[in-house]
Design an enzyme around this catalytic site. Sequence first.
Site, PDB file in Angstrom:
ATOM      1  CD  GLU A  87      12.039 -20.054 -75.185  1.00 38.23           C
ATOM      2  OE1 GLU A  87      11.750 -19.531 -76.283  1.00 38.23           O
ATOM      3  OE2 GLU A  87      11.377 -19.883 -74.158  1.00 38.23           O
ATOM      4  CD  GLU A 118      21.412   0.911 -72.561  1.00 35.62           C
ATOM      5  OE1 GLU A 118      20.915   1.912 -73.105  1.00 35.62           O
ATOM      6  OE2 GLU A 118      20.736  -0.038 -72.131  1.00 35.62           O
TER       7      GLU A 118
END
Length: 306
Positions: A87, A118
């Site tokens: 963004e 992960e």
Amino acid sequence: MNNLEERGHLLTEQINPNSQNLDQLSSLELVELFNAEDAQTLKAIAMAKNELAKTIDLTTAALRKGGRLFYIGAGTSGRLGVLDAAECPPTFCTPPEMVQGIIAGGAAALLRSSEDLEDKLEDGAQAIAQRQITELDVVVGITAGGTTPFVHGAIDAAKGRGATTICISCVPYEQVEIYADVDIRLLSGPEIVAGSTRLKAGTVTKMALNIISTGVMVRLGKVYGNRMVDVAVTNRKLHDRALRIIQDLTDLNRTEAGYLLERSGRRVKLALLMHWTGVEPETGDRLLEEHQGNLRAALNSTIINS
């Protein structure tokens, strides 16, 4: 660092006493409970205000020197980092390399769960090596429970390369040790659904990232007053916003604002500088470059020199 395999004691894994009868609540009662619990995110941000401010200062200084900001995480935490990074270019007209998001599993993990990726410290370290992190960069590790090996591996590797390291987690210091230059703890409490950190932990993390990236961009001069004067005019909505910013800050009508915007190459900041000082685009560009893109500083320099 505590044993990464032992997670039951973590705040993010504990049982929330306020939602023990969750499956028996009406829809309205569910909404009321979520609303009450989400109020804790505001308190968590307030408790971490000093660490957030320090992060803004360190990151601003790094980016002014040509450094980059990286968010790195897995699962929800990784997706939030990628979202915030994505963004920045349309909102603040930053080059895409300035703020980057790294998620365990890469782009595919944005759409499909990949939590099994992960667990490897070496994958986090490899991600840092692939981006050629240096001492100019800032690496923000995001791990709600504070134990994600992928994030710890990345932070350790970044420290080894001299980068500034930040960690965002939602567990107390005494539950998990994290060795980063700034250790941000966002304590929003146990989740309504036990262990589901996409809820309050995700919300408070998004809030923190909003504060960090926006705060840095404000400090870098990409905002004038509270207007996003570095907005990238890439579609009709943003073109309309650019025109409204110019109209709000000047005495121009929409047609005049549109002409000025086009003369500036659709750069709101330059358009405003041209209007207020009477300079041509080339001179305005030079003034902004001399003042690291800060419109207010460029304006003040013309007043002092006039």
